[in-house]
Design an enzyme around this catalytic site. Structure first.
Site, PDB file in Angstrom:
ATOM      1  CD  GLU A 176       6.778  -5.945 -27.522  1.00 56.89           C
ATOM      2  OE1 GLU A 176       7.042  -6.207 -28.591  1.00 56.89           O
ATOM      3  OE2 GLU A 176       6.591  -7.035 -26.730  1.00 56.89           O
TER       4      GLU A 176
ATOM      5  CG  LEU B 238       2.052   1.514 -29.981  1.00 61.28           C
ATOM      6  CD1 LEU B 238       3.136   1.460 -28.775  1.00 61.28           C
ATOM      7  CD2 LEU B 238       2.528   2.330 -30.939  1.00 61.28           C
TER       8      LEU B 238
ATOM      9  CE1 TYR C  81       0.276   6.321 -21.612  1.00 65.53           C
ATOM     10  CE2 TYR C  81      -0.959   7.578 -23.124  1.00 65.53           C
ATOM     11  CZ  TYR C  81       0.009   6.698 -22.667  1.00 65.53           C
ATOM     12  OH  TYR C  81       0.564   6.072 -23.896  1.00 65.53           O
TER      13      TYR C  81
ATOM     14  CE  LYS D 286       3.150   8.248 -22.518  1.00 58.93           C
ATOM     15  NZ  LYS D 286       4.461   7.572 -22.546  1.00 58.93           N
TER      16      LYS D 286
ATOM     17  N   GLY E 202       8.849   3.660 -21.103  1.00 62.15           N
ATOM     18  CA  GLY E 202       7.526   3.888 -20.702  1.00 62.15           C
ATOM     19  C   GLY E 202       7.018   2.957 -20.009  1.00 62.15           C
TER      20      GLY E 202
END
Ligand code: NDP
Length: 236
Positions: free
Chosen positions: A29, A170, A143, A147, A93
Protein backbone atom coordinates in the site's frame (compact mmCIF):
# COMPACT_ATOMS: atom_id res chain seq x y z
CA UNK A 1 6.55 24.95 5.39
CA UNK A 2 7.59 24.48 1.79
CA UNK A 3 5.51 26.57 -0.65
CA UNK A 4 4.47 24.98 -3.93
CA UNK A 5 6.84 27.05 -6.07
CA UNK A 6 9.72 25.91 -3.98
CA UNK A 7 8.71 22.31 -4.37
CA UNK A 8 8.68 22.67 -8.15
CA UNK A 9 12.11 24.26 -8.02
CA UNK A 10 13.37 21.50 -5.76
CA UNK A 11 12.08 18.87 -8.17
CA UNK A 12 13.77 20.56 -11.09
CA UNK A 13 16.99 20.89 -9.16
CA UNK A 14 16.88 17.23 -8.17
CA UNK A 15 16.09 16.10 -11.72
CA UNK A 16 19.35 17.73 -12.87
CA UNK A 17 21.28 15.36 -10.64
CA UNK A 18 20.21 12.36 -12.69
CA UNK A 19 19.73 10.16 -9.67
CA UNK A 20 18.47 6.59 -9.79
CA UNK A 21 16.42 4.77 -7.19
CA UNK A 22 15.01 1.42 -6.20
CA UNK A 23 11.86 0.60 -4.26
CA UNK A 24 11.29 -2.44 -2.09
CA UNK A 25 7.63 -3.23 -1.46
CA UNK A 26 6.22 -1.34 -4.44
CA UNK A 27 3.30 -3.78 -4.55
CA UNK A 28 2.26 -2.84 -1.02
CA UNK A 29 0.00 0.00 0.00
CA UNK A 30 2.67 2.55 0.89
CA UNK A 31 4.96 1.36 -1.88
CA UNK A 32 2.25 1.80 -4.50
CA UNK A 33 1.54 5.36 -3.36
CA UNK A 34 5.27 6.12 -3.25
CA UNK A 35 5.83 4.75 -6.74
CA UNK A 36 2.96 6.88 -8.05
CA UNK A 37 4.47 10.03 -6.52
CA UNK A 38 7.89 9.24 -7.90
CA UNK A 39 6.63 8.47 -11.38
CA UNK A 40 4.38 11.54 -11.54
CA UNK A 41 7.09 13.88 -10.35
CA UNK A 42 9.63 12.36 -12.70
CA UNK A 43 12.54 13.08 -10.37
CA UNK A 44 14.70 10.03 -11.13
CA UNK A 45 16.44 9.07 -14.35
CA UNK A 46 15.79 5.41 -13.60
CA UNK A 47 13.41 3.63 -11.22
CA UNK A 48 13.93 -0.01 -10.29
CA UNK A 49 11.47 -2.13 -8.37
CA UNK A 50 12.93 -4.96 -6.36
CA UNK A 51 10.43 -7.58 -5.25
CA UNK A 52 9.55 -11.23 -5.07
CA UNK A 53 7.29 -11.12 -8.14
CA UNK A 54 6.91 -9.28 -11.41
CA UNK A 55 4.26 -6.56 -11.30
CA UNK A 56 2.08 -5.44 -14.18
CA UNK A 57 1.01 -1.85 -14.80
CA UNK A 58 -1.54 -0.58 -17.30
CA UNK A 59 -0.46 3.06 -17.20
CA UNK A 60 1.98 4.12 -19.91
CA UNK A 61 3.82 6.29 -17.41
CA UNK A 62 5.08 3.08 -15.80
CA UNK A 63 6.54 1.51 -18.92
CA UNK A 64 10.13 2.53 -18.25
CA UNK A 65 10.30 0.92 -14.84
CA UNK A 66 12.95 -1.74 -14.38
CA UNK A 67 11.94 -4.75 -12.33
CA UNK A 68 14.35 -7.04 -10.54
CA UNK A 69 12.68 -10.15 -9.20
CA UNK A 70 14.66 -11.67 -6.36
CA UNK A 71 14.45 -14.55 -3.90
CA UNK A 72 14.63 -12.88 -0.50
CA UNK A 73 15.75 -16.14 1.09
CA UNK A 74 18.89 -16.04 -1.06
CA UNK A 75 19.49 -12.33 -1.42
CA UNK A 76 23.27 -12.70 -1.61
CA UNK A 77 22.79 -14.34 -4.97
CA UNK A 78 20.98 -11.21 -6.15
CA UNK A 79 23.54 -8.61 -5.09
CA UNK A 80 23.55 -7.28 -8.63
CA UNK A 81 19.91 -6.22 -8.31
CA UNK A 82 21.00 -3.75 -5.64
CA UNK A 83 23.89 -2.24 -7.55
CA UNK A 84 24.03 1.25 -8.95
CA UNK A 85 21.09 2.94 -7.25
CA UNK A 86 21.66 6.31 -5.59
CA UNK A 87 18.53 6.19 -3.46
CA UNK A 88 16.70 3.27 -1.88
CA UNK A 89 13.18 3.16 -0.43
CA UNK A 90 12.03 0.32 1.76
CA UNK A 91 8.29 -0.16 2.33
CA UNK A 92 8.58 -3.89 2.92
CA UNK A 93 6.72 -5.58 5.71
CA UNK A 94 4.39 -8.30 6.80
CA UNK A 95 2.38 -9.03 9.94
CA UNK A 96 2.43 -11.72 12.58
CA UNK A 97 -1.10 -12.64 11.55
CA UNK A 98 0.04 -13.29 8.00
CA UNK A 99 3.47 -14.79 8.51
CA UNK A 100 3.71 -15.89 12.15
CA UNK A 101 6.20 -14.40 14.60
CA UNK A 102 9.19 -15.97 12.91
CA UNK A 103 8.01 -15.02 9.45
CA UNK A 104 7.44 -11.46 10.57
CA UNK A 105 11.01 -11.12 11.86
CA UNK A 106 12.32 -12.72 8.67
CA UNK A 107 10.67 -10.09 6.49
CA UNK A 108 10.66 -6.97 8.64
CA UNK A 109 14.16 -7.56 9.99
CA UNK A 110 16.19 -10.06 7.96
CA UNK A 111 15.04 -9.14 4.45
CA UNK A 112 15.13 -5.42 5.21
CA UNK A 113 18.60 -5.45 6.78
CA UNK A 114 20.09 -7.67 4.07
CA UNK A 115 18.62 -5.43 1.37
CA UNK A 116 20.10 -2.38 3.06
CA UNK A 117 23.51 -4.06 3.26
CA UNK A 118 23.46 -4.96 -0.41
CA UNK A 119 22.27 -1.48 -1.34
CA UNK A 120 25.08 0.10 0.67
CA UNK A 121 27.63 -2.20 -0.98
CA UNK A 122 26.06 -1.34 -4.33
CA UNK A 123 26.67 2.38 -3.90
CA UNK A 124 23.39 3.64 -2.47
CA UNK A 125 23.91 6.91 -0.61
CA UNK A 126 20.42 7.74 0.71
CA UNK A 127 18.33 4.98 2.27
CA UNK A 128 14.71 5.55 3.33
CA UNK A 129 13.08 3.12 5.73
CA UNK A 130 9.41 2.98 6.53
CA UNK A 131 9.43 1.90 10.16
CA UNK A 132 6.66 2.47 12.70
CA UNK A 133 5.53 4.76 15.45
CA UNK A 134 6.89 3.41 18.71
CA UNK A 135 9.83 1.55 17.15
CA UNK A 136 12.17 0.74 20.02
CA UNK A 137 14.84 -1.94 20.13
CA UNK A 138 14.35 -2.33 23.88
CA UNK A 139 10.58 -2.81 23.65
CA UNK A 140 9.07 -6.02 24.95
CA UNK A 141 6.65 -6.07 22.02
CA UNK A 142 8.04 -8.07 19.13
CA UNK A 143 6.70 -5.65 16.53
CA UNK A 144 8.19 -2.48 18.03
CA UNK A 145 11.41 -4.24 19.03
CA UNK A 146 11.94 -5.63 15.54
CA UNK A 147 11.34 -2.24 13.97
CA UNK A 148 13.73 -0.58 16.44
CA UNK A 149 16.41 -3.18 15.91
CA UNK A 150 16.42 -2.95 12.17
CA UNK A 151 16.54 0.87 12.36
CA UNK A 152 19.61 0.69 14.61
CA UNK A 153 21.39 -1.92 12.51
CA UNK A 154 20.83 -0.01 9.30
CA UNK A 155 22.10 3.13 11.00
CA UNK A 156 25.32 1.23 11.72
CA UNK A 157 25.81 0.53 8.02
CA UNK A 158 26.80 4.17 7.65
CA UNK A 159 24.77 5.41 4.72
CA UNK A 160 25.65 8.98 3.73
CA UNK A 161 22.04 9.72 4.59
CA UNK A 162 19.51 7.52 6.38
CA UNK A 163 15.89 8.63 6.74
CA UNK A 164 13.58 6.73 9.06
CA UNK A 165 9.82 7.27 8.92
CA UNK A 166 7.71 6.30 11.89
CA UNK A 167 4.07 6.63 10.83
CA UNK A 168 1.15 5.90 13.12
CA UNK A 169 -1.81 3.82 11.92
CA UNK A 170 -1.88 4.02 8.13
CA UNK A 171 -5.18 5.20 6.67
CA UNK A 172 -5.76 3.38 3.39
CA UNK A 173 -8.38 1.46 1.45
CA UNK A 174 -6.39 -1.73 1.56
CA UNK A 175 -6.93 -4.35 -1.11
CA UNK A 176 -6.50 -7.12 1.41
CA UNK A 177 -8.97 -7.32 4.30
CA UNK A 178 -7.61 -6.65 7.78
CA UNK A 179 -10.62 -6.29 10.11
CA UNK A 180 -8.77 -4.92 13.15
CA UNK A 181 -7.03 -2.34 11.02
CA UNK A 182 -10.36 -1.44 9.38
CA UNK A 183 -11.95 -0.73 12.76
CA UNK A 184 -8.93 1.29 13.92
CA UNK A 185 -9.03 3.30 10.70
CA UNK A 186 -12.74 4.06 10.88
CA UNK A 187 -12.28 5.24 14.42
CA UNK A 188 -9.05 7.17 13.97
CA UNK A 189 -10.06 8.55 10.58
CA UNK A 190 -13.21 10.03 12.08
CA UNK A 191 -11.23 11.52 14.92
CA UNK A 192 -8.05 12.40 13.03
CA UNK A 193 -8.51 16.10 13.72
CA UNK A 194 -8.81 15.35 17.43
CA UNK A 195 -5.99 12.80 17.57
CA UNK A 196 -3.63 13.95 14.83
CA UNK A 197 -0.76 11.83 16.14
CA UNK A 198 -2.60 8.53 15.96
CA UNK A 199 -3.11 8.06 12.24
CA UNK A 200 -1.89 9.22 8.84
CA UNK A 201 -3.13 8.81 5.26
CA UNK A 202 -0.82 6.63 3.22
CA UNK A 203 -0.57 9.27 0.49
CA UNK A 204 0.88 11.68 3.04
CA UNK A 205 3.58 9.18 4.03
CA UNK A 206 4.48 8.63 0.38
CA UNK A 207 4.66 12.35 -0.34
CA UNK A 208 6.75 13.01 2.75
CA UNK A 209 9.29 10.43 1.57
CA UNK A 210 9.54 12.18 -1.78
CA UNK A 211 9.68 15.74 -0.43
CA UNK A 212 12.34 14.64 2.02
CA UNK A 213 14.34 13.16 -0.83
CA UNK A 214 14.35 16.55 -2.57
CA UNK A 215 15.49 18.37 0.54
CA UNK A 216 19.12 18.67 1.48
CA UNK A 217 19.67 16.44 4.45
CA UNK A 218 20.90 18.35 7.46
CA UNK A 219 21.70 15.24 9.43
CA UNK A 220 23.20 11.91 8.43
CA UNK A 221 20.48 10.07 10.31
CA UNK A 222 17.02 11.54 10.67
CA UNK A 223 13.97 10.06 12.34
CA UNK A 224 10.64 11.46 11.24
CA UNK A 225 7.88 10.85 13.74
CA UNK A 226 4.23 10.91 12.66
CA UNK A 227 3.84 14.66 13.09
CA UNK A 228 6.94 15.46 11.06
CA UNK A 229 5.73 13.12 8.32
CA UNK A 230 2.35 14.92 8.30
CA UNK A 231 4.03 18.32 8.01
CA UNK A 232 6.32 17.25 5.20
CA UNK A 233 3.74 15.20 3.30
CA UNK A 234 1.05 17.83 3.40
CA UNK A 235 2.44 19.64 0.35
CA UNK A 236 0.68 19.77 -2.99
P1 NDP B 1 1.77 -3.83 2.75
O1 NDP B 1 1.44 -4.96 3.66
O2 NDP B 1 0.65 -3.22 1.98
O3 NDP B 1 2.90 -4.28 1.69
C1 NDP B 1 3.98 -5.03 2.09
C2 NDP B 1 5.02 -5.18 1.00
O4 NDP B 1 6.03 -6.10 1.45
C3 NDP B 1 4.48 -5.74 -0.31
O5 NDP B 1 5.16 -5.17 -1.39
C4 NDP B 1 4.81 -7.22 -0.20
O6 NDP B 1 5.01 -7.87 -1.43
C5 NDP B 1 6.12 -7.20 0.56
N1 NDP B 1 6.28 -8.45 1.28
C6 NDP B 1 5.53 -8.92 2.31
N2 NDP B 1 5.94 -10.15 2.68
C7 NDP B 1 6.95 -10.48 1.84
C8 NDP B 1 7.79 -11.61 1.71
N3 NDP B 1 7.65 -12.70 2.49
N4 NDP B 1 8.75 -11.61 0.77
C9 NDP B 1 8.89 -10.54 -0.04
N5 NDP B 1 8.14 -9.43 0.03
C10 NDP B 1 7.17 -9.39 0.96
O7 NDP B 1 2.59 -2.74 3.57
P2 NDP B 1 2.09 -1.34 4.20
O8 NDP B 1 2.23 -0.31 3.16
O9 NDP B 1 0.80 -1.54 4.90
O10 NDP B 1 3.20 -1.13 5.33
C11 NDP B 1 4.52 -0.79 4.99
C12 NDP B 1 5.38 -0.74 6.24
O11 NDP B 1 4.85 0.19 7.18
C13 NDP B 1 5.48 -2.07 6.98
O12 NDP B 1 6.80 -2.26 7.37
C14 NDP B 1 4.59 -1.86 8.20
O13 NDP B 1 5.02 -2.63 9.29
C15 NDP B 1 4.79 -0.39 8.46
N6 NDP B 1 3.73 0.26 9.22
C16 NDP B 1 2.41 -0.07 9.07
C17 NDP B 1 1.43 0.57 9.80
C18 NDP B 1 -0.03 0.24 9.58
O14 NDP B 1 -0.88 0.90 10.20
N7 NDP B 1 -0.38 -0.71 8.74
C19 NDP B 1 1.76 1.60 10.78
C20 NDP B 1 3.16 1.92 10.84
C21 NDP B 1 4.09 1.26 10.08
P3 NDP B 1 3.85 -8.80 -2.12
O15 NDP B 1 2.92 -7.84 -2.78
O16 NDP B 1 4.60 -9.65 -3.07
O17 NDP B 1 3.20 -9.56 -1.00
Amino acid sequence: EIPRMDLNAMEENYRQKNRTCFILGASGETGKALLKEIVERNIFSKITLIGRRQLTFEDKAYENLVQNVVDFEKLDEYAEAFQGHDVGYCCLGTTKAKAGAEGFVRVDHDYVLKSAELAKAGGCSHFHLESSKGADKTSSFLYLKTKGQVEAEIEDLGFERFSVYRPAVLLVDREESRPAEWVAQKFLGAFSSVFPTMSIPITVVARAMVVNTLKDGEKRVEILENKAICNLGDKK
